[in-house]
Design an enzyme around this catalytic site. Structure first.
Site, PDB file in Angstrom:
ATOM      1  CD  GLN A  40      -0.983  -0.706   3.678  1.00  0.00           C
ATOM      2  OE1 GLN A  40      -2.200  -0.614   3.660  1.00  0.00           O
ATOM      3  NE2 GLN A  40      -0.334  -1.310   4.673  1.00  0.00           N
ATOM      4  CG  ASP A 146      -3.398 -12.745   4.564  1.00  0.00           C
ATOM      5  OD1 ASP A 146      -4.195 -12.280   5.404  1.00  0.00           O
ATOM      6  OD2 ASP A 146      -3.720 -13.043   3.402  1.00  0.00           O
ATOM      7  CG  ASP A 164      -6.082  -0.992  14.706  1.00  0.00           C
ATOM      8  OD1 ASP A 164      -6.977  -0.390  14.077  1.00  0.00           O
ATOM      9  OD2 ASP A 164      -5.070  -0.428  15.153  1.00  0.00           O
ATOM     10  CB  SER A 166      -7.377   0.121   6.626  1.00  0.00           C
ATOM     11  OG  SER A 166      -7.647   1.360   6.014  1.00  0.00           O
ATOM     12  CG  ASP A 167     -12.125   2.782   5.982  1.00  0.00           C
ATOM     13  OD1 ASP A 167     -12.322   2.585   7.189  1.00  0.00           O
ATOM     14  OD2 ASP A 167     -12.027   3.910   5.477  1.00  0.00           O
ATOM     15  CE1 TYR A 232      -9.333   6.924  12.121  1.00  0.00           C
ATOM     16  CE2 TYR A 232     -10.487   6.176  14.086  1.00  0.00           C
ATOM     17  CZ  TYR A 232      -9.358   6.165  13.284  1.00  0.00           C
ATOM     18  OH  TYR A 232      -8.282   5.405  13.627  1.00  0.00           O
TER      19      TYR A 232
HETATM   20  N1  SPD Z   1     -11.574   5.076   8.404  1.00  0.00           N
HETATM   21  C1  SPD Z   1     -10.321   4.610   8.930  1.00  0.00           C
HETATM   22  C2  SPD Z   1     -10.480   3.663  10.058  1.00  0.00           C
HETATM   23  C3  SPD Z   1      -9.138   3.197  10.505  1.00  0.00           C
HETATM   24  C4  SPD Z   1      -9.188   2.289  11.664  1.00  0.00           C
HETATM   25  N2  SPD Z   1      -7.894   1.729  11.972  1.00  0.00           N
HETATM   26  C5  SPD Z   1      -6.932   2.671  12.305  1.00  0.00           C
HETATM   27  C6  SPD Z   1      -5.623   2.076  12.679  1.00  0.00           C
HETATM   28  C7  SPD Z   1      -5.026   2.794  13.820  1.00  0.00           C
HETATM   29  N3  SPD Z   1      -4.256   1.944  14.631  1.00  0.00           N
END
Ligand code: SPD
Length: 292
Positions: A40, A146, A164, A166-167, A232
């Site tokens: 990424q 992974d 934890d 990402s989207d 966010y």
């Molecule tokens: N919209 C983004 C949400 C991100 C959630 N994870 C964040 C990682 C921080 N440790």
């Protein structure tokens, strides 16, 4: 799915198909890092008012301004719902924020940490030392793998699993699918708890409903909490939790004063309050109707 982020006249704007018609913008002073890893695009900005900001594939992951809110709640709600978490797994969270929070618990004996992209850890160590402080904890075993493959090999191993991510776009998409949640359940010990980031009740209704329905079908107890995080989109984010035994909605034990004074967001009252949802959200989660 494509994001259309751009920097215009000193502002970074996160513009994503997940929340059509709106953007989340931060005034920036400088670009500290911008490189593509094997997985990424990783960017670090010095913002004018929110400290440093980490962005992965155009999605804002955290700012120094309020990262504590997200990391404390994603970690300490499940940690305190469980009566005695000794063996913990973290999937994702390469910045180290969740690890830092778990490390505050003396009762934890082993922490497996599985992150697909080692570069996120390297960048966090270089630019976010206050987040990356948990990697050297002797209880931590790091797996650069992974998470979906890693969890498939585990059976009844963990008291607590925290995802934890990402989207649900690109590399994280499969972390929002049922096979992954089945594997999470199988990897929990009896009485175990899992917690994942659960997006926004306002902006990501389809995802929130899907997460709730999947976890309700798999776990004897399921609950959705929400946390104020101005960084966010929408200024908040949800947490989706599933339990094989303990009540999720209240702490199962008291918090030691030493630990409480280290925290800025979590306390026993907000643990319970985080599960109190607005009426539209309660109805949406109960009926599965995003227009509720
Ligand atoms: N919209 C983004 C949400 C991100 C959630 N994870 C964040 C990682 C921080 N440790």
């Amino acid at each position: 799915m494509k994001n259309y982020n751009r920097i215009t006249k000193g502002w970074f704007s996160e513009i994503c198909h997940l929340w059509p018609g709106a953007a989340n913008s931060f005034e920036i002073e400088s670009v500290l890092y911008n490189k593509k890893s094997k997985f990424q695009q990783i960017e670090v900005y010095q913002t004018r008012h929110h400290g440093r900001m980490l962005v992965l594939d155009g999605i804002v992951q955290l700012t120094e301004f309020d990262e504590f809110a997200y990391h404390e709640m994603l970690t300490h709600i499940p940690m305190f719902a469980h009566p005695n978490p000794e063996s913990v797994l973290v999937i994702g969270g390469g910045d180290g924020g969740v690890l830092r929070e778990i490390g505050r618990h003396d009762g934890v004996k082993a922490i497996d940490f599985c992150e697909i992209d080692e570069s996120v850890m390297t960048v966090s160590k270089a630019f976010f030392p206050k987040l990356a402080c948990g990697f050297d904890d002797p209880r931590v075993n790091i797996f650069i793998r992974d998470g979906i493959e890693f969890i498939q090999e585990k059976s009844k191993e963990y008291d607590l699993i925290i995802v934890d991510s990402s989207d649900p776009i690109g590399p994280a998409a499969d972390l929002f699918e049922k096979p992954f949640y089945r594997s999470l359940k199988a990897a929990l010990r009896p009485g175990g708890i899992m917690a994942t980031q659960g997006e926004s009740l306002f902006l990501h209704k389809k995802t929130v409903i899907k997460l709730a329905q999947m976890t309700k079908a798999l776990f004897p107890l399921q609950a959705y909490a929400h946390v104020l995080v101005p960084t966010y989109p929408g200024g908040h984010i949800g947490l989706c939790l599933g339990s094989l035994g303990p009540d999720l909605r209240r702490p199962s034990r008291s918090i030691h004063l030493d630990l409480q004074t280290q925290l800025k967001y979590y306390n026993p009252e907000i643990h319970e309050a985080a599960f109190i949802l607005p009426r539209f959200a309660k109805q949406m989660l109960e009926t599965g109707d995003e227009n509720a």
